[in-house]
Write an enzyme that holds these catalytic residues in place. Sequence first.
Site, PDB file in Angstrom:
ATOM      1  N   HIS A  89     -62.570   6.622 -62.775  1.00  0.00           N
ATOM      2  CA  HIS A  89     -63.817   6.312 -62.060  1.00  0.00           C
ATOM      3  C   HIS A  89     -64.811   5.575 -62.956  1.00  0.00           C
ATOM      4  O   HIS A  89     -64.782   5.701 -64.187  1.00  0.00           O
ATOM      5  CB  HIS A  89     -64.461   7.595 -61.530  1.00  0.00           C
ATOM      6  CG  HIS A  89     -64.881   8.548 -62.620  1.00  0.00           C
ATOM      7  ND1 HIS A  89     -66.039   8.389 -63.340  1.00  0.00           N
ATOM      8  CD2 HIS A  89     -64.277   9.657 -63.110  1.00  0.00           C
ATOM      9  CE1 HIS A  89     -66.140   9.361 -64.230  1.00  0.00           C
ATOM     10  NE2 HIS A  89     -65.076  10.139 -64.113  1.00  0.00           N
ATOM     11  N   GLN A 146     -68.491   4.670 -64.670  1.00  0.00           N
ATOM     12  CA  GLN A 146     -69.417   5.536 -65.423  1.00  0.00           C
ATOM     13  C   GLN A 146     -70.231   6.421 -64.477  1.00  0.00           C
ATOM     14  O   GLN A 146     -70.823   5.944 -63.511  1.00  0.00           O
ATOM     15  CB  GLN A 146     -70.377   4.673 -66.240  1.00  0.00           C
ATOM     16  CG  GLN A 146     -71.355   5.490 -67.081  1.00  0.00           C
ATOM     17  CD  GLN A 146     -72.522   4.661 -67.577  1.00  0.00           C
ATOM     18  OE1 GLN A 146     -73.328   4.164 -66.795  1.00  0.00           O
ATOM     19  NE2 GLN A 146     -72.610   4.488 -68.884  1.00  0.00           N
ATOM     20  N   TRP A 170     -73.586  11.668 -65.665  1.00  0.00           N
ATOM     21  CA  TRP A 170     -73.418  12.590 -66.798  1.00  0.00           C
ATOM     22  C   TRP A 170     -72.589  11.991 -67.913  1.00  0.00           C
ATOM     23  O   TRP A 170     -72.707  12.414 -69.058  1.00  0.00           O
ATOM     24  CB  TRP A 170     -72.836  13.925 -66.307  1.00  0.00           C
ATOM     25  CG  TRP A 170     -73.894  14.800 -65.680  1.00  0.00           C
ATOM     26  CD1 TRP A 170     -75.167  14.449 -65.344  1.00  0.00           C
ATOM     27  CD2 TRP A 170     -73.760  16.182 -65.319  1.00  0.00           C
ATOM     28  NE1 TRP A 170     -75.836  15.509 -64.772  1.00  0.00           N
ATOM     29  CE2 TRP A 170     -74.995  16.593 -64.745  1.00  0.00           C
ATOM     30  CE3 TRP A 170     -72.723  17.102 -65.388  1.00  0.00           C
ATOM     31  CZ2 TRP A 170     -75.204  17.893 -64.277  1.00  0.00           C
ATOM     32  CZ3 TRP A 170     -72.935  18.388 -64.917  1.00  0.00           C
ATOM     33  CH2 TRP A 170     -74.159  18.781 -64.384  1.00  0.00           C
ATOM     34  N   ARG A 217     -67.506  10.891 -57.615  1.00  0.00           N
ATOM     35  CA  ARG A 217     -67.473   9.745 -58.539  1.00  0.00           C
ATOM     36  C   ARG A 217     -66.161   8.972 -58.432  1.00  0.00           C
ATOM     37  O   ARG A 217     -66.150   7.748 -58.557  1.00  0.00           O
ATOM     38  CB  ARG A 217     -67.763  10.187 -59.974  1.00  0.00           C
ATOM     39  CG  ARG A 217     -66.848  11.241 -60.555  1.00  0.00           C
ATOM     40  CD  ARG A 217     -67.448  11.752 -61.878  1.00  0.00           C
ATOM     41  NE  ARG A 217     -66.626  12.718 -62.589  1.00  0.00           N
ATOM     42  CZ  ARG A 217     -66.625  14.024 -62.361  1.00  0.00           C
ATOM     43  NH1 ARG A 217     -67.392  14.531 -61.406  1.00  0.00           N
ATOM     44  NH2 ARG A 217     -65.877  14.837 -63.078  1.00  0.00           N
ATOM     45  N   GLU A 252     -60.963  16.223 -62.210  1.00  0.00           N
ATOM     46  CA  GLU A 252     -61.104  16.284 -63.658  1.00  0.00           C
ATOM     47  C   GLU A 252     -60.790  17.699 -64.144  1.00  0.00           C
ATOM     48  O   GLU A 252     -60.860  18.677 -63.379  1.00  0.00           O
ATOM     49  CB  GLU A 252     -62.545  15.893 -64.053  1.00  0.00           C
ATOM     50  CG  GLU A 252     -62.893  15.991 -65.534  1.00  0.00           C
ATOM     51  CD  GLU A 252     -62.026  15.125 -66.428  1.00  0.00           C
ATOM     52  OE1 GLU A 252     -60.812  15.405 -66.533  1.00  0.00           O
ATOM     53  OE2 GLU A 252     -62.548  14.186 -67.046  1.00  0.00           O
ATOM     54  N   ARG A 253     -60.436  17.797 -65.389  1.00  0.00           N
ATOM     55  CA  ARG A 253     -60.307  19.096 -66.053  1.00  0.00           C
ATOM     56  C   ARG A 253     -61.619  19.863 -65.933  1.00  0.00           C
ATOM     57  O   ARG A 253     -62.702  19.285 -66.131  1.00  0.00           O
ATOM     58  CB  ARG A 253     -59.963  18.833 -67.512  1.00  0.00           C
ATOM     59  CG  ARG A 253     -60.045  20.015 -68.433  1.00  0.00           C
ATOM     60  CD  ARG A 253     -59.855  19.513 -69.858  1.00  0.00           C
ATOM     61  NE  ARG A 253     -60.006  20.609 -70.807  1.00  0.00           N
ATOM     62  CZ  ARG A 253     -60.006  20.448 -72.124  1.00  0.00           C
ATOM     63  NH1 ARG A 253     -59.875  19.234 -72.644  1.00  0.00           N
ATOM     64  NH2 ARG A 253     -60.122  21.486 -72.925  1.00  0.00           N
ATOM     65  N   TYR A 290     -64.459  22.130 -67.280  1.00  0.00           N
ATOM     66  CA  TYR A 290     -65.003  22.553 -68.573  1.00  0.00           C
ATOM     67  C   TYR A 290     -65.738  23.886 -68.480  1.00  0.00           C
ATOM     68  O   TYR A 290     -66.380  24.322 -69.431  1.00  0.00           O
ATOM     69  CB  TYR A 290     -65.913  21.469 -69.158  1.00  0.00           C
ATOM     70  CG  TYR A 290     -65.136  20.377 -69.848  1.00  0.00           C
ATOM     71  CD1 TYR A 290     -64.611  20.573 -71.127  1.00  0.00           C
ATOM     72  CD2 TYR A 290     -64.894  19.166 -69.230  1.00  0.00           C
ATOM     73  CE1 TYR A 290     -63.884  19.584 -71.760  1.00  0.00           C
ATOM     74  CE2 TYR A 290     -64.166  18.166 -69.859  1.00  0.00           C
ATOM     75  CZ  TYR A 290     -63.664  18.379 -71.119  1.00  0.00           C
ATOM     76  OH  TYR A 290     -62.936  17.405 -71.752  1.00  0.00           O
ATOM     77  N   HIS A 320     -59.729  10.777 -62.964  1.00  0.00           N
ATOM     78  CA  HIS A 320     -60.623  11.147 -64.065  1.00  0.00           C
ATOM     79  C   HIS A 320     -59.899  11.069 -65.403  1.00  0.00           C
ATOM     80  O   HIS A 320     -58.670  11.021 -65.455  1.00  0.00           O
ATOM     81  CB  HIS A 320     -61.131  12.568 -63.830  1.00  0.00           C
ATOM     82  CG  HIS A 320     -61.752  12.749 -62.486  1.00  0.00           C
ATOM     83  ND1 HIS A 320     -63.109  12.625 -62.262  1.00  0.00           N
ATOM     84  CD2 HIS A 320     -61.189  13.004 -61.275  1.00  0.00           C
ATOM     85  CE1 HIS A 320     -63.352  12.808 -60.970  1.00  0.00           C
ATOM     86  NE2 HIS A 320     -62.210  13.039 -60.351  1.00  0.00           N
ATOM     87  N   ASN A 355     -59.133  13.190 -67.796  1.00  0.00           N
ATOM     88  CA  ASN A 355     -58.099  14.154 -68.163  1.00  0.00           C
ATOM     89  C   ASN A 355     -57.009  14.322 -67.113  1.00  0.00           C
ATOM     90  O   ASN A 355     -55.867  14.621 -67.466  1.00  0.00           O
ATOM     91  CB  ASN A 355     -58.732  15.498 -68.523  1.00  0.00           C
ATOM     92  CG  ASN A 355     -59.382  15.450 -69.888  1.00  0.00           C
ATOM     93  OD1 ASN A 355     -58.717  15.301 -70.899  1.00  0.00           O
ATOM     94  ND2 ASN A 355     -60.701  15.556 -69.917  1.00  0.00           N
TER      95      ASN A 355
END
Length: 200
Positions: free
Chosen positions: A9, A11, A14, A58, A85-86, A88, A155, A157
Site C-alpha cells: 500500500h 504511504q 502512521w 490503506r 499486516e502483522r 504489533y 502490507h 509483512n
Amino acid sequence: MSKLFLVRHGQSLWNLENRFTGWQDIDITEAGIEEAKKAGMALKNEKIDVAFTSALIRAQHTLTIILDVMGKPDIPVIMDKALNERSYGNLEGLNKAETALKYGDDQVRTWRRSFDIVPPGGESLKITYSRVIPYFEMHILPLLKKGENVLVVAHGNSLRSLIMYLENLSPEEILEREIATGIPLTYSYDGKFSRFENGN
C-alpha cells in the site's frame, strides 16, 4: 504462463509519523495516493483478472486507485483479513523512535526484525506467514494455475511472508528484504515462480 503482481500500500499516515501500525485501520496520505497512481501507471498495460487485498483501508484505497488509473475499476476484488499486516499488539500507535528510547534499540529491532519473536500482544513474522500462505495456496494459487493474472495489494509483512514462500527464502534472508510502498513486484508462474528483476 500467468503473472502475480504484488504491491505494498501507499504511504499511510502512521508510516509518515513513524508509528507501529499493524491492524490499526489508518488511511494513506497524499504521498500515498501519488504512489498508488504511479503503481497504476506501471501496471497499466498488464492484464489483471482478479485482485486481492486485506481488510484494512490503506490497502483497499491503494488498490482502488491502481485499478482506476489502469482503467479497470470493475475487476473482481476479494478482501480478506488473512492478508492484513502483522499485528504489533500493544505497540500499535506508538512512535518507533520513542519506543526504542523506552525499551532500547536492540529490543525494538528484535520485535520488528526477528522471524519468530512476538511483540507484546502481537504476531511474529512466523505467525503472519502461517495465515498468509495457507490463504494464498487455497485462494490465489489455483487462479494462477488456471492461467489468470492476479494483483495482490497488501502490507510490508504480509507481502514479506508471501515473498519468502515464492522465492524460497530463509528467515534470515527475508528479514533483510525491504519492500517499498507503491512499487509493483512481478512474478511469472508456469509451475514455479520466477521474479522479474525490473519489477515492472
